[in-house]
Design an enzyme around this catalytic site. Structure first.
Site, PDB file in Angstrom:
ATOM      1  N   PRO A  89       2.193   4.580  -0.063  1.00 23.54           N
ATOM      2  CA  PRO A  89       1.829   5.418  -1.211  1.00 23.54           C
ATOM      3  C   PRO A  89       2.793   6.592  -1.400  1.00 23.54           C
ATOM      4  O   PRO A  89       2.808   7.203  -2.465  1.00 23.54           O
ATOM      5  CB  PRO A  89       0.417   5.921  -0.886  1.00 23.54           C
ATOM      6  CG  PRO A  89       0.021   5.327   0.407  1.00 23.54           C
ATOM      7  CD  PRO A  89       1.138   4.515   0.959  1.00 23.54           C
ATOM      8  N   GLU A 116      -3.534   4.375   8.943  1.00 26.10           N
ATOM      9  CA  GLU A 116      -3.186   5.536   8.106  1.00 26.10           C
ATOM     10  C   GLU A 116      -1.679   5.604   7.858  1.00 26.10           C
ATOM     11  O   GLU A 116      -1.164   6.633   7.419  1.00 26.10           O
ATOM     12  CB  GLU A 116      -3.672   6.840   8.758  1.00 26.10           C
ATOM     13  CG  GLU A 116      -5.146   6.852   9.119  1.00 26.10           C
ATOM     14  CD  GLU A 116      -6.075   6.647   7.926  1.00 26.10           C
ATOM     15  OE1 GLU A 116      -5.938   7.384   6.932  1.00 26.10           O
ATOM     16  OE2 GLU A 116      -6.931   5.745   7.991  1.00 26.10           O
ATOM     17  N   ARG A 154      10.422 -13.920  -9.823  1.00 23.14           N
ATOM     18  CA  ARG A 154      10.570 -14.524 -11.150  1.00 23.14           C
ATOM     19  C   ARG A 154      11.877 -14.140 -11.832  1.00 23.14           C
ATOM     20  O   ARG A 154      12.216 -14.699 -12.858  1.00 23.14           O
ATOM     21  CB  ARG A 154       9.348 -14.258 -12.031  1.00 23.14           C
ATOM     22  CG  ARG A 154       9.018 -12.821 -12.263  1.00 23.14           C
ATOM     23  CD  ARG A 154       7.632 -12.684 -12.872  1.00 23.14           C
ATOM     24  NE  ARG A 154       7.506 -13.329 -14.174  1.00 23.14           N
ATOM     25  CZ  ARG A 154       8.048 -12.844 -15.293  1.00 23.14           C
ATOM     26  NH1 ARG A 154       8.729 -11.734 -15.274  1.00 23.14           N
ATOM     27  NH2 ARG A 154       7.888 -13.484 -16.426  1.00 23.14           N
ATOM     28  N   ASP A 169      10.804 -10.167 -21.333  1.00 27.90           N
ATOM     29  CA  ASP A 169       9.611  -9.523 -20.797  1.00 27.90           C
ATOM     30  C   ASP A 169       9.479  -8.080 -21.231  1.00 27.90           C
ATOM     31  O   ASP A 169      10.458  -7.358 -21.333  1.00 27.90           O
ATOM     32  CB  ASP A 169       9.662  -9.498 -19.251  1.00 27.90           C
ATOM     33  CG  ASP A 169       9.372 -10.847 -18.644  1.00 27.90           C
ATOM     34  OD1 ASP A 169       8.746 -11.667 -19.306  1.00 27.90           O
ATOM     35  OD2 ASP A 169       9.799 -11.051 -17.486  1.00 27.90           O
TER      36      ASP A 169
HETATM   37  C1  JQB Z   1      -1.544   1.887   5.345  1.00 27.12           C
HETATM   38  C2  JQB Z   1      -1.245   1.785   3.130  1.00 27.12           C
HETATM   39  C3  JQB Z   1      -0.299   1.406   0.949  1.00 27.12           C
HETATM   40  C4  JQB Z   1       0.852   0.615   2.947  1.00 27.12           C
HETATM   41  C5  JQB Z   1       1.874   0.804  -1.499  1.00 27.12           C
HETATM   42  C6  JQB Z   1       0.015   1.892  -2.679  1.00 27.12           C
HETATM   43  O1  JQB Z   1      -1.022   4.764   3.784  1.00 27.12           O
HETATM   44  C7  JQB Z   1      -2.236   5.246   3.915  1.00 27.12           C
HETATM   45  N1  JQB Z   1      -2.333   6.585   3.948  1.00 27.12           N
HETATM   46  C8  JQB Z   1      -3.528   7.163   4.071  1.00 27.12           C
HETATM   47  C9  JQB Z   1      -4.668   6.394   4.159  1.00 27.12           C
HETATM   48  C10 JQB Z   1      -4.576   5.012   4.116  1.00 27.12           C
HETATM   49  C11 JQB Z   1      -3.368   4.409   4.014  1.00 27.12           C
HETATM   50  C12 JQB Z   1      -3.308   2.903   3.957  1.00 27.12           C
HETATM   51  N2  JQB Z   1      -2.063   2.229   4.149  1.00 27.12           N
HETATM   52  C13 JQB Z   1      -0.361   1.222   5.152  1.00 27.12           C
HETATM   53  C14 JQB Z   1      -0.148   1.145   3.731  1.00 27.12           C
HETATM   54  C15 JQB Z   1      -1.332   1.917   1.756  1.00 27.12           C
HETATM   55  C16 JQB Z   1       0.778   0.748   1.543  1.00 27.12           C
HETATM   56  C17 JQB Z   1      -0.367   1.650  -0.502  1.00 27.12           C
HETATM   57  C18 JQB Z   1       0.583   1.407  -1.509  1.00 27.12           C
HETATM   58  N3  JQB Z   1       2.900   0.296  -1.512  1.00 27.12           N
HETATM   59  N4  JQB Z   1      -1.178   2.399  -2.393  1.00 27.12           N
HETATM   60  N5  JQB Z   1      -1.405   2.255  -1.092  1.00 27.12           N
HETATM   61  N6  JQB Z   1       0.539   1.905  -3.930  1.00 27.12           N
END
Ligand code: JQB
Length: 239
Positions: A89, A116, A154, A169
């Site tokens: 994220p 996490e 794709r 697209d």
């Molecule tokens: C653990 C992920 C995503 C990978 C993408 C997106 O990362 C976190 N931080 C806090 C709490 C929970 C998590 C969960 N987590 C590995 C991981 C979330 C990716 C992710 C992602 N790419 N949203 N979440 N757009």
């Protein structure tokens, strides 16, 4: 293109990878997706890959040792160096421009976390391209990796049926408009008729109608796409 995926849950990918378009690309040898279980690089009797965060707090963190050693071992399985992507994220947002750039790479290595997230030293050592698929929180990187693979695959030459589909697209570099409404048989359903222009046989008029529809739809639903800054805010004086 070769895609290596590192994950604690390789089985999440199997249904998706068996799907038709991807299966065709894999069978034709255009795409080669290799799954690797991070657990195979875990140490000790408990095969541990996660541990409690220093400083306290909820949840667990992916350990640096197993992750870095897994990436190095998988890198070494092919002489072409992979572009390492970490789904998180905290990454830059995935959009069609990023997808187009990734599709030009001969090899990708997608690193999927759980819990996490990762020990910061994973990022410091591997210096991956950190990518997020959107501003919402998933439980792990696997679904994000499948989204990325689906969008990238794709664009690999020979994967799509029609060579111009990808150029056409919405969001491709040559197009920043939403697609217009489309119809197929029957010509009337529950009293709803298709627009007469589509059966007029006048291909020029049809193209103009579609372009106007695309523009109107984009203005109504996604006027942000019509801004020339393409979503990137330019620095400006604010006093
Ligand atoms: C653990 C992920 C995503 C990978 C993408 C997106 O990362 C976190 N931080 C806090 C709490 C929970 C998590 C969960 N987590 C590995 C991981 C979330 C990716 C992710 C992602 N790419 N949203 N979440 N757009």
């Amino acid at each position: 293109m070769r895609v290596d995926v590192l994950t604690l849950f390789p089985e999440i990918f199997s249904g998706y990878l068996g799907q038709s378009l991807l299966k065709k690309a894999i069978d034709l040898g255009r795409v080669d997706v290799q799954l690797h279980n991070l657990r195979d690089w875990a140490q000790g009797r408990h095969q541990q890959v996660d541990d409690r965060p220093y400083g306290g707090g909820p949840g667990m963190v992916m350990m640096v040792g197993p992750v870095v050693e897994a990436v190095e071992a998988v890198q070494a399985r092919d002489p072409t160096p992979a572009h390492v992507v970490l789904l998180t994220p905290q990454g830059r947002r995935l959009d069609q421009q990023v997808v187009e750039q990734l599709s030009a790479r001969p090899r990708l290595l997608l690193l999927c976390g759980r819990y996490e997230g990762f020990d910061q030293r994973v990022i410091d050592i591997l210096q991956p391209d950190e990518i997020s698929i959107g501003d919402f929180v998933l439980n792990g990187g696997e679904v994000a990796a499948m989204v990325l693979i689906d969008a990238v695959i794709r664009l690999v030459p020979g994967v799509l049926g029609h060579a111009d589909s990808a150029v056409d697209d919405s969001f491709s570099s040559g197009n920043r408009l939403l697609e217009c409404a489309q119809y197929t048989r029957p010509r009337e359903y529950r009293g709803l008729k298709i627009p007469d222009i589509l059966v007029s046989g006048d291909h020029g008029a049809i193209a103009r109608w579609r372009a106007a529809q695309s523009y109107a739809r984009t203005r109504q639903r996604r006027s942000d796409l019509l801004d020339n800054n393409q979503g990137h805010t330019h620095d400006q004086q604010v006093d």
